[in-house]
Scaffold this motif. Structure first.
Motif, mmCIF file in Angstrom:
data_model
loop_
_atom_site.group_PDB
_atom_site.id
_atom_site.type_symbol
_atom_site.label_atom_id
_atom_site.label_comp_id
_atom_site.label_asym_id
_atom_site.label_seq_id
_atom_site.Cartn_x
_atom_site.Cartn_y
_atom_site.Cartn_z
ATOM 1 N N ILE A 1 -0.206 8.329 -1.612
ATOM 2 C CA ILE A 1 -0.774 7.003 -1.371
ATOM 3 C C ILE A 1 -1.589 6.609 -2.594
ATOM 4 O O ILE A 1 -2.405 7.382 -3.059
ATOM 5 C CB ILE A 1 -1.685 6.990 -0.130
ATOM 6 C CG1 ILE A 1 -0.868 7.285 1.124
ATOM 7 C CG2 ILE A 1 -2.396 5.668 -0.003
ATOM 8 C CD1 ILE A 1 -1.711 7.388 2.365
ATOM 9 N N LYS A 94 -2.106 3.042 14.803
ATOM 10 C CA LYS A 94 -1.238 3.882 13.968
ATOM 11 C C LYS A 94 -1.800 5.306 13.860
ATOM 12 O O LYS A 94 -1.064 6.277 14.011
ATOM 13 C CB LYS A 94 -1.094 3.249 12.583
ATOM 14 C CG LYS A 94 -0.192 3.999 11.649
ATOM 15 C CD LYS A 94 1.247 3.919 12.084
ATOM 16 C CE LYS A 94 2.155 4.576 11.052
ATOM 17 N NZ LYS A 94 3.530 4.639 11.479
ATOM 18 N N LEU A 124 -5.260 6.224 5.916
ATOM 19 C CA LEU A 124 -4.299 5.126 5.970
ATOM 20 C C LEU A 124 -4.540 4.158 4.817
ATOM 21 O O LEU A 124 -5.683 3.893 4.449
ATOM 22 C CB LEU A 124 -4.453 4.345 7.279
ATOM 23 C CG LEU A 124 -4.072 5.073 8.557
ATOM 24 C CD1 LEU A 124 -4.557 4.306 9.768
ATOM 25 C CD2 LEU A 124 -2.584 5.270 8.636
ATOM 26 N N CYS A 125 -3.465 3.634 4.291
ATOM 27 C CA CYS A 125 -3.535 2.608 3.247
ATOM 28 C C CYS A 125 -2.626 1.457 3.681
ATOM 29 O O CYS A 125 -1.447 1.671 3.971
ATOM 30 C CB CYS A 125 -3.085 3.195 1.919
ATOM 31 S SG CYS A 125 -3.118 2.011 0.567
ATOM 32 N N TYR A 126 -3.172 0.257 3.752
ATOM 33 C CA TYR A 126 -2.419 -0.914 4.210
ATOM 34 C C TYR A 126 -1.978 -1.712 2.991
ATOM 35 O O TYR A 126 -2.805 -2.172 2.208
ATOM 36 C CB TYR A 126 -3.315 -1.761 5.110
ATOM 37 C CG TYR A 126 -2.623 -2.908 5.810
ATOM 38 C CD1 TYR A 126 -1.656 -2.679 6.774
ATOM 39 C CD2 TYR A 126 -2.957 -4.222 5.520
ATOM 40 C CE1 TYR A 126 -1.041 -3.717 7.439
ATOM 41 C CE2 TYR A 126 -2.353 -5.272 6.188
ATOM 42 C CZ TYR A 126 -1.387 -5.018 7.139
ATOM 43 O OH TYR A 126 -0.780 -6.043 7.811
ATOM 44 N N LYS A 127 -0.674 -1.856 2.844
ATOM 45 C CA LYS A 127 -0.124 -2.526 1.678
ATOM 46 C C LYS A 127 1.121 -3.291 2.099
ATOM 47 O O LYS A 127 2.000 -2.723 2.739
ATOM 48 C CB LYS A 127 0.241 -1.468 0.652
ATOM 49 C CG LYS A 127 0.297 -1.906 -0.749
ATOM 50 C CD LYS A 127 0.669 -0.694 -1.590
ATOM 51 C CE LYS A 127 -0.025 -0.758 -2.903
ATOM 52 N NZ LYS A 127 0.271 0.404 -3.702
ATOM 53 N N GLN A 130 2.270 -3.036 5.660
ATOM 54 C CA GLN A 130 2.746 -1.732 6.102
ATOM 55 C C GLN A 130 1.656 -0.697 5.849
ATOM 56 O O GLN A 130 0.894 -0.816 4.899
ATOM 57 C CB GLN A 130 4.000 -1.312 5.321
ATOM 58 C CG GLN A 130 5.203 -2.198 5.546
ATOM 59 C CD GLN A 130 5.746 -2.098 6.954
ATOM 60 O OE1 GLN A 130 5.816 -1.015 7.521
ATOM 61 N NE2 GLN A 130 6.134 -3.222 7.540
ATOM 62 N N PHE A 131 1.611 0.316 6.698
ATOM 63 C CA PHE A 131 0.687 1.416 6.492
ATOM 64 C C PHE A 131 1.420 2.597 5.864
ATOM 65 O O PHE A 131 2.516 2.948 6.284
ATOM 66 C CB PHE A 131 0.063 1.885 7.819
ATOM 67 C CG PHE A 131 -1.037 1.014 8.304
ATOM 68 C CD1 PHE A 131 -2.304 1.110 7.748
ATOM 69 C CD2 PHE A 131 -0.818 0.098 9.312
ATOM 70 C CE1 PHE A 131 -3.336 0.307 8.190
ATOM 71 C CE2 PHE A 131 -1.847 -0.713 9.767
ATOM 72 C CZ PHE A 131 -3.108 -0.608 9.201
ATOM 73 N N GLU A 132 0.790 3.175 4.871
ATOM 74 C CA GLU A 132 1.186 4.474 4.353
ATOM 75 C C GLU A 132 0.071 5.405 4.782
ATOM 76 O O GLU A 132 -1.062 4.977 4.959
ATOM 77 C CB GLU A 132 1.274 4.445 2.831
ATOM 78 C CG GLU A 132 2.316 3.492 2.292
ATOM 79 C CD GLU A 132 2.256 3.385 0.764
ATOM 80 O OE1 GLU A 132 1.471 4.128 0.135
ATOM 81 O OE2 GLU A 132 2.977 2.547 0.230
ATOM 82 N N TYR A 133 0.393 6.685 4.957
ATOM 83 C CA TYR A 133 -0.676 7.594 5.355
ATOM 84 C C TYR A 133 -0.484 8.974 4.758
ATOM 85 O O TYR A 133 0.615 9.355 4.366
ATOM 86 C CB TYR A 133 -0.802 7.680 6.871
ATOM 87 C CG TYR A 133 0.313 8.416 7.560
ATOM 88 C CD1 TYR A 133 0.219 9.791 7.807
ATOM 89 C CD2 TYR A 133 1.464 7.751 7.972
ATOM 90 C CE1 TYR A 133 1.237 10.463 8.447
ATOM 91 C CE2 TYR A 133 2.487 8.425 8.605
ATOM 92 C CZ TYR A 133 2.371 9.782 8.838
ATOM 93 O OH TYR A 133 3.387 10.450 9.465
ATOM 94 N N GLU A 134 -1.603 9.658 4.668
ATOM 95 C CA GLU A 134 -1.636 11.068 4.293
ATOM 96 C C GLU A 134 -2.500 11.777 5.324
ATOM 97 O O GLU A 134 -3.417 11.186 5.889
ATOM 98 C CB GLU A 134 -2.264 11.264 2.911
ATOM 99 C CG GLU A 134 -1.421 10.789 1.775
ATOM 100 C CD GLU A 134 -2.102 10.979 0.427
ATOM 101 O OE1 GLU A 134 -3.246 11.479 0.377
ATOM 102 O OE2 GLU A 134 -1.488 10.612 -0.586
#
Length: 159
Positions: A1, A94, A124-127, A130-134
């Motif tokens: 992320i 999420k 979580l990263c919102y971009k 959409q969310f990406e996560y680690e």
């Protein structure tokens, strides 16, 4: 992320994305959208959760997100507040879907037990909507921090 700090550029991008939809029709009153967000969170993301409810919540919140349009420049504050509200709600739903266990007062009926595997943080990263996560291990409290905390406790006890 990729973890970016909030910058003037990112704020401007959010603002201009709002302006792109400025002239669209099918607007709903902001208070109705806020009520919809609250209802979804109360119904599907409350204390007792499961995969189906969380997926439903994510779907409904994403639909609501699409409806939050900038009506006019005087509504910019409400627009930003609603966008923040729906993104925060999506993040909670999420993260709850990702965490397959029950922890604290949040009970996953499909994962009723607490799991040592889940002593982790979900980042979580919102971009681009959409969310990406680690998933990161919970860091152990450093000795220096423990020492500081003990000094603070001792200081409080002496007062």
């Amino acid at each position: 992320i990729e973890k970016n700090n909030i910058t003037e550029k990112s704020i401007w991008e959010i603002f201009t994305n709002g302006l792109e939809i400025f002239n669209k029709e099918d607007r709903l009153p902001y208070d109705k959208l806020e009520t919809e967000i609250r209802n979804v969170m109360t119904t599907d993301v409350s204390i007792v959760r499961d995969k189906d409810k969380l997926n439903h919540a994510i779907e409904k919140l994403s639909e609501i997100d699409e409806k939050i349009l900038l009506n006019n420049l005087e509504d910019i504050r409400t627009f930003v507040e609603l966008k923040s509200m729906v993104v925060s709600s999506l993040a909670v739903a999420k993260a709850a879907l990702i965490r397959e266990e029950s922890r604290g007062s949040h009970y996953r009926s499909d994962f009723p037990e607490k799991s040592g595997q889940w002593q982790k943080h979900i980042v979580l990263c919102y971009k681009n909507r959409q969310f990406e996560y680690e998933i990161e291990n919970v860091a152990q409290v450093s000795d220096k921090l423990k020492e500081y905390l003990q000094l603070s406790i001792n200081k409080t006890d002496n007062n």
